[in-house]
Design an enzyme around this catalytic site. Structure first.
Site, PDB file in Angstrom:
ATOM      1  N   TYR A  29     -12.016  35.692  38.687  1.00 12.37           N
ATOM      2  CA  TYR A  29     -12.696  35.541  39.987  1.00 12.37           C
ATOM      3  C   TYR A  29     -11.678  35.487  41.125  1.00 12.37           C
ATOM      4  O   TYR A  29     -11.325  34.404  41.599  1.00 12.37           O
ATOM      5  CB  TYR A  29     -13.528  34.253  40.000  1.00 12.37           C
ATOM      6  CG  TYR A  29     -14.565  34.155  38.911  1.00 12.37           C
ATOM      7  CD1 TYR A  29     -15.659  35.027  38.871  1.00 12.37           C
ATOM      8  CD2 TYR A  29     -14.478  33.172  37.928  1.00 12.37           C
ATOM      9  CE1 TYR A  29     -16.620  34.923  37.879  1.00 12.37           C
ATOM     10  CE2 TYR A  29     -15.445  33.058  36.929  1.00 12.37           C
ATOM     11  CZ  TYR A  29     -16.504  33.940  36.913  1.00 12.37           C
ATOM     12  OH  TYR A  29     -17.453  33.820  35.931  1.00 12.37           O
ATOM     13  N   ASN A  34     -19.040  30.990  47.276  1.00  8.64           N
ATOM     14  CA  ASN A  34     -19.717  30.064  48.178  1.00  8.64           C
ATOM     15  C   ASN A  34     -19.778  28.617  47.664  1.00  8.64           C
ATOM     16  O   ASN A  34     -19.148  27.715  48.225  1.00  8.64           O
ATOM     17  CB  ASN A  34     -21.117  30.639  48.427  1.00  8.64           C
ATOM     18  CG  ASN A  34     -21.948  29.873  49.415  1.00  8.64           C
ATOM     19  OD1 ASN A  34     -21.867  28.662  49.505  1.00  8.64           O
ATOM     20  ND2 ASN A  34     -22.772  30.577  50.167  1.00  8.64           N
ATOM     21  N   TYR A  81     -12.369  42.562  39.260  1.00 14.10           N
ATOM     22  CA  TYR A  81     -13.730  42.018  39.285  1.00 14.10           C
ATOM     23  C   TYR A  81     -14.753  43.116  39.529  1.00 14.10           C
ATOM     24  O   TYR A  81     -14.549  43.998  40.354  1.00 14.10           O
ATOM     25  CB  TYR A  81     -13.843  40.948  40.385  1.00 14.10           C
ATOM     26  CG  TYR A  81     -15.232  40.358  40.490  1.00 14.10           C
ATOM     27  CD1 TYR A  81     -15.634  39.346  39.625  1.00 14.10           C
ATOM     28  CD2 TYR A  81     -16.145  40.833  41.433  1.00 14.10           C
ATOM     29  CE1 TYR A  81     -16.915  38.815  39.700  1.00 14.10           C
ATOM     30  CE2 TYR A  81     -17.435  40.306  41.515  1.00 14.10           C
ATOM     31  CZ  TYR A  81     -17.810  39.301  40.636  1.00 14.10           C
ATOM     32  OH  TYR A  81     -19.079  38.783  40.712  1.00 14.10           O
ATOM     33  N   GLY A 165     -26.481  30.633  40.752  1.00 16.25           N
ATOM     34  CA  GLY A 165     -25.206  30.130  40.248  1.00 16.25           C
ATOM     35  C   GLY A 165     -25.267  29.868  38.746  1.00 16.25           C
ATOM     36  O   GLY A 165     -24.281  29.465  38.148  1.00 16.25           O
ATOM     37  N   ASP A 167     -25.996  32.173  36.126  1.00 15.15           N
ATOM     38  CA  ASP A 167     -26.236  33.615  36.030  1.00 15.15           C
ATOM     39  C   ASP A 167     -27.169  34.057  34.905  1.00 15.15           C
ATOM     40  O   ASP A 167     -28.044  34.871  35.109  1.00 15.15           O
ATOM     41  CB  ASP A 167     -24.898  34.352  35.863  1.00 15.15           C
ATOM     42  CG  ASP A 167     -23.896  34.004  36.967  1.00 15.15           C
ATOM     43  OD1 ASP A 167     -24.121  33.020  37.702  1.00 15.15           O
ATOM     44  OD2 ASP A 167     -22.894  34.717  37.098  1.00 15.15           O
ATOM     45  N   ARG A 200     -20.255  35.328  27.399  1.00 18.20           N
ATOM     46  CA  ARG A 200     -20.634  35.828  28.727  1.00 18.20           C
ATOM     47  C   ARG A 200     -22.053  36.408  28.670  1.00 18.20           C
ATOM     48  O   ARG A 200     -22.619  36.560  27.593  1.00 18.20           O
ATOM     49  CB  ARG A 200     -19.653  36.937  29.151  1.00 18.20           C
ATOM     50  CG  ARG A 200     -18.199  36.505  29.305  1.00 18.20           C
ATOM     51  CD  ARG A 200     -17.891  35.846  30.627  1.00 18.20           C
ATOM     52  NE  ARG A 200     -18.383  36.596  31.766  1.00 18.20           N
ATOM     53  CZ  ARG A 200     -18.359  36.158  33.021  1.00 18.20           C
ATOM     54  NH1 ARG A 200     -17.865  34.966  33.294  1.00 18.20           N
ATOM     55  NH2 ARG A 200     -18.834  36.888  34.005  1.00 18.20           N
ATOM     56  N   TYR A 352     -22.118  30.750  28.161  1.00 14.95           N
ATOM     57  CA  TYR A 352     -22.209  30.613  29.614  1.00 14.95           C
ATOM     58  C   TYR A 352     -23.247  29.576  30.037  1.00 14.95           C
ATOM     59  O   TYR A 352     -23.082  28.413  29.760  1.00 14.95           O
ATOM     60  CB  TYR A 352     -22.512  32.006  30.158  1.00 14.95           C
ATOM     61  CG  TYR A 352     -21.860  32.387  31.475  1.00 14.95           C
ATOM     62  CD1 TYR A 352     -20.600  31.973  31.815  1.00 14.95           C
ATOM     63  CD2 TYR A 352     -22.546  33.203  32.370  1.00 14.95           C
ATOM     64  CE1 TYR A 352     -20.034  32.363  33.030  1.00 14.95           C
ATOM     65  CE2 TYR A 352     -21.985  33.603  33.572  1.00 14.95           C
ATOM     66  CZ  TYR A 352     -20.728  33.173  33.898  1.00 14.95           C
ATOM     67  OH  TYR A 352     -20.182  33.582  35.093  1.00 14.95           O
ATOM     68  N   GLU A 396     -13.569  26.622  32.398  1.00 16.20           N
ATOM     69  CA  GLU A 396     -14.739  26.992  33.206  1.00 16.20           C
ATOM     70  C   GLU A 396     -15.981  26.264  32.681  1.00 16.20           C
ATOM     71  O   GLU A 396     -16.759  25.726  33.450  1.00 16.20           O
ATOM     72  CB  GLU A 396     -14.937  28.513  33.154  1.00 16.20           C
ATOM     73  CG  GLU A 396     -16.020  29.023  34.098  1.00 16.20           C
ATOM     74  CD  GLU A 396     -16.176  30.541  34.053  1.00 16.20           C
ATOM     75  OE1 GLU A 396     -15.544  31.200  33.203  1.00 16.20           O
ATOM     76  OE2 GLU A 396     -16.943  31.071  34.885  1.00 16.20           O
TER      77      GLU A 396
HETATM   78  C1  GLC Z   1     -20.084  32.502  37.811  1.00 14.84           C
HETATM   79  C2  GLC Z   1     -20.954  31.254  37.879  1.00 14.84           C
HETATM   80  C3  GLC Z   1     -21.205  30.877  39.319  1.00 14.84           C
HETATM   81  C4  GLC Z   1     -19.873  30.715  40.041  1.00 14.84           C
HETATM   82  C5  GLC Z   1     -18.962  31.937  39.853  1.00 14.84           C
HETATM   83  C6  GLC Z   1     -17.549  31.682  40.330  1.00 14.84           C
HETATM   84  O1  GLC Z   1     -20.731  33.613  38.355  1.00 14.84           O
HETATM   85  O2  GLC Z   1     -22.162  31.431  37.192  1.00 14.84           O
HETATM   86  O3  GLC Z   1     -21.964  29.713  39.408  1.00 14.84           O
HETATM   87  O4  GLC Z   1     -20.080  30.489  41.383  1.00 14.84           O
HETATM   88  O5  GLC Z   1     -18.886  32.272  38.494  1.00 14.84           O
HETATM   89  O6  GLC Z   1     -16.983  30.582  39.688  1.00 14.84           O
END
Ligand code: GLC
Length: 425
Positions: A29, A34, A81, A165, A167, A200, A352, A396
């Protein structure tokens, strides 16, 4: 030295600090997210309050003219990404994605504001900086009620699982099955270069994720159109509870700063949504359940999404029931709080959001439990969180029974939550 130490947590934040924003973790990432940023600001405040405010300010510099605060800000190019700016095509000065994420900013700002009360210099800074942010967050809240509750039902919908959030939560399975996947442009995932594919979302889920992005793109990212035009529109109790809490918290800061109208508006939103949320209480599973707004069907799933409403000012009996549900999971599993009930259909210990533990949801639930006076379960969640770090480092997410580290490593918001847990005791 213990792994779950402040020094180790600070080191993770420093590694992922890009000056005016943090990345969740490098590789997997590489941009600003956000709700990661808003929650990370809480940990940053233990290092520098100035830097903490900057984290949130940077995010809001990329707020859209209509009020939306995007899920991702692509500050610098990176090809690690997918989907990147070339897929989103949102046409913003600094590229962003075209959807949003849970509205934790109001909650975070109040926490930063409250913790700045000790020293005069911190207090003065908090007043100036939260005053400027207040109006931006208020505009975001207004955006939600205007665009995501266009028919005035009191609750907002998410139009993409990434907005929640969480996913690949089991909560979205049925609604996602109604999203077409034919005709999408061929693509290559990048997440599985960095993390085990078995931990994932699946390829089928990714196809639906991408279809939705291309559908919204065809509609020119016009937020006044997207809600009614999306085959995926889901009312999630957790997402709404976070917004409710943020409206109430923003109102509290606004009152402290003498911004009466803004405070009243946000209190009214919070109250109205809280009343509407109550109708989502599900007696037999003793939790909240969302619904698919496109079909009207209730979402019969035992996920953390039904427990997170503890964050809002829900009735004490409901809070006690939620504490009971969490304690019951604690009987089955070594660690708390699994993102899906281990005894329920759909549970996958390593995949996940379908079972693993996340420290940010632990933190939010713990905060809500404490607010509701449920300190025993709250204390248990804190212990569990620190035990996970001790055992497996700043991952994570974690396997609920073994505590094994999953997904990306050296994770920013995980470290920030550890700082919160450690400094508050
Ligand atoms: C994944 C998570 C999300 C988070 C992002 C960055 O997409 O599901 O909640 O904001 O990763 O960490």
């Amino acid at each position: 030295m213990s792994s779950a130490s402040l020094e180790n947590a600070f080191a993770v934040l420093r590694e992922n600090d890009r000056g005016t924003y943090t990345v969740p973790t490098k590789g997997l990432y590489p941009f600003q997210w956000n709700w990661d940023s808003c929650l990370t600001a809480l940990g940053l405040a233990a290092i520098s309050q100035d830097r903490a405010w900057t984290e949130i300010e940077t995010l809001f510099e990329h707020q859209w003219p209509d009020g939306m605060v995007p899920q991702i800000v692509f500050h610098v190019p990176s090809d690690t990404y997918f989907p990147g700016p070339d897929i989103w095509q949102t046409n913003r000065p600094t590229p962003t994605s075209g959807i949003t994420q849970p509205a934790v900013a109001g909650f975070a700002v109040r926490r930063l504001f409250d913790r700045a009360q000790d020293r005069h210099t911190d207090r003065a800074m908090a007043e100036t900086r939260s005053r400027a942010l207040l109006h931006k967050i208020d505009a975001w809240h207004a955006w939600f009620y205007r665009n995501r509750d266009p028919h005035g039902e009191g609750l907002v919908a998410i139009l993409h699982p990434w907005e929640a959030g969480r996913d690949n939560s089991v909560d979205w399975d049925e609604a996602l099955a109604q999203v077409p996947t034919s005709g999408i442009t061929p693509y290559r995932r990048r997440d599985t270069d960095h993390a085990n594919p078995a931990h994932r979302p699946t390829d089928a889920q990714y196809d639906a994720f991408v279809w939705l992005v291309e559908h919204f793109r065809r509609l020119g990212w016009d937020n006044s159109l997207l809600h009614d035009a999306s085959p995926f529109r889901v009312v999630d109790p957790a997402f709404n509870a976070i917004l409710i809490r943020s409206c109430a918290d923003l109102a509290a800061v606004a009152e402290a700063l003498g911004e009466k109208t803004l405070a009243q508006r946000n209190r009214a939103w919070a109250q109205r949504s809280l009343d509407a949320l109550d109708a989502l209480w599900h007696v037999s599973s003793q939790r909240y359940q969302g619904f698919n707004r496109a079909t009207g069907e209730r979402i019969d799933s035992r996920s953390i999404g039904g427990l997170l409403p503890i964050l809002a000012a829900i009735p004490p009996a409901r809070a006690a029931a939620i504490a009971g549900q969490i304690a019951a999971m604690g009987e089955q599993m070594h660690f708390l709080v699994p993102s899906h009930d281990p005894g329920a259909p759909g549970y996958e210990a390593q995949r996940y959001w379908r079972g693993p533990i996340w420290l940010i949801t632990n933190f939010l639930i713990e905060n809500g439990l404490r607010q509701a006076g449920q300190t025993e379960v709250a204390d248990r969640i804190v212990r569990s969180s620190l035990d996970l770090i001790e055992k497996s480092g700043f991952a994570e997410y974690y396997e609920p029974q073994t505590g094994a580290a999953l997904g990306g490593g050296r994770f920013t918001w995980t470290a920030a939550m550890v700082i919160e847990f450690l400094t508050r005791r």
